[in-house]
Design a protein around this motif. Sequence first.
Motif: not given
Length: 652
Positions: A502-514
């Motif tokens: 990947t490259e900077p500026g193209r990052i997402g984040v996801t998660g459930h609970s903790y």
Amino acid sequence: MGIDSTTRRIVEEHFTALYGSAFGRLGQVLAVDAAPDGRRAAVIGEVRSAWRDRPDTVLHLVDLGTGATTRLGSGGDVCPQWSPDGARLAVVTAGAARLVDPDTGADTPAPAVTGTVEYLRWAPDARRLLLGVHRPASGVGGGDAPTVTGTGADRGERGLWVWDTATDSVHRLTVTGAVWEADWCGTERIAAVVSDHPTENSWYTATLTLIEVAGGQRVGYRSDRQLALPAGAPDGSAVAFVESWCSDRGVVAGRLRLLDPATGQVSDVDTHGVDVTDLHWRDALWYTGIREPETAVGVVSGTGVEHVPARPAVPTVAATAPVAGRRSSDEIWSGTDTIGQFLPALAPLPGRRFVAVHSSYTQPHQLVAFGEDGGPRTVLAAGHDGDHRVRDRAGTLSYVDWLAPDGLRIGGFLARPDGPGPHPLVLHVHGGPVLAFRNRWQLSLPVVPLLVAQGYAVLSVNPRGSTGRGREYVDRVVGDMGGADAGDLLAGVDAMIDRGVTEPGRIGVTGHSYGGFMSCWLVGAHPDRFAAAVAASSVTDWYVQHFASEIGWFDVAFLGATPDTPGGPHFTRSPLSLAHRVRTPTLLFAGADDTGVPPVQSTEFATALAESGTPVEHVRYPNEGHVTRGQRAILDQHARLLDWFTRYLPTG
């Protein structure tokens, strides 16, 4: 904001491929128990209907030689158990115990007990069944009735009953305290995990207790960790159990120990680095568990406690029993794919053979017999015609690792689309924090292949605190949630940038609970790192978590402080305290009936982001709890997630 119609169609097609062609027949196998002679297995499998919001769980009988399957239930079945003589099956159906003749299908219901049967265990005499019974609190309202809580309110009961199948009678055992799990240890004693009260909060401080069927009980072992999975030897000579930090009841992976009921001595078992998740006595003690990135199976021969030189004691463990040394075990299978469903599990067969649900990221769940000549043999392929459509678009999965800022090796699984990068990357954080991603079908969550099919790479990380790396690795998150474990995650993102994924500026984040907590924490602590975030069932305010959740013990133990500590981590480690810094567009999901993480926390965080002018949406699902289970809600949630990432983290 409405969901793009193309996105909704993509999600509906994805889930139709997963489930549509399996409507009305056995789908995923959730639980397995094998007959003592190894010829047949009782399985609980999902049966989905196009007209049902949730799948049914149904008992089936499987011939392990031919794979022929016979349906023996109509729905609501859990906990299948063969009698030790192989003549009968016991199962819990809609909160009541019943016996099933495996040859004729004839049904015998248990006499009524006061409460709901949650699990059952056969005595070694093949005549009596131990029933774990829960009577919910009487002060929980329904309709217009009020809900009553407080120090004087009825908190319900968790007790044990014995069903004598020869006389078709039941009687309740006299037990002081609330019983969460129990198993026979011989024919006249029971090993149980017992707490003072039947509330979820009390489970965390439960003891391993020995209960005499004739009356009387004593604490066998006490720890400042959690105790679970008691398994008694049929001859009564030992009790196996697992000891570990646990984020949630039922999510257990840790150190295997043996208690000698006669002397009270406790012995460690060398499991070759495996954090144990499942135990069975069948001629010997079987264990299953995680050693990242592998799943492994081992056998401990004999039942007595062998006195061998012990490892140095860990001073943080306070036990009421002396440590008697360490036993050895033989590992009989390991693989980078996995067995079991939510956690690794198996059913022993005669000899050193076993049957289990087997899968990998691109291999749907199958019922497989292991240990036979010629290698593993597929007994039942529970997949269906649509699986290949999901598999063919799921890209590739590889295990990757990197170094954290403090030099600790961190690992995880990278799912990436076919073709060259760089790709937009979604950092995927698991719940717990004491849990782990494993190489199983869809990496356990349909969101991973769904995102990969649309051109995203997904990095699913096992930071410090995860299972599969031993006791010390788990200990590193206790008292430091959102600290060094956040650094582990960010270092993984940096490693993927360095490797051209990947490259900077193209990052997402996801998660459930903790993972939801961490997603909200990261976008506040590092406001310039992420282009989009999606968080589900998220702790955003540790004060609310302590006082409104049913598991208020958790935050005190894992933050290492009480909420009355001035300027303490209940404030400094709450994502809400950093909400004014968040600039990342954030989508929040919550279940309206979530008692583990009260949904008001997502409301608070969404309101704070909106006041700061940050793009935010908050979706609250009625009749859903901590985990979304209704098919309509699952479809809507995945459509909104994909739409959010498409909007703020496009692949083009």
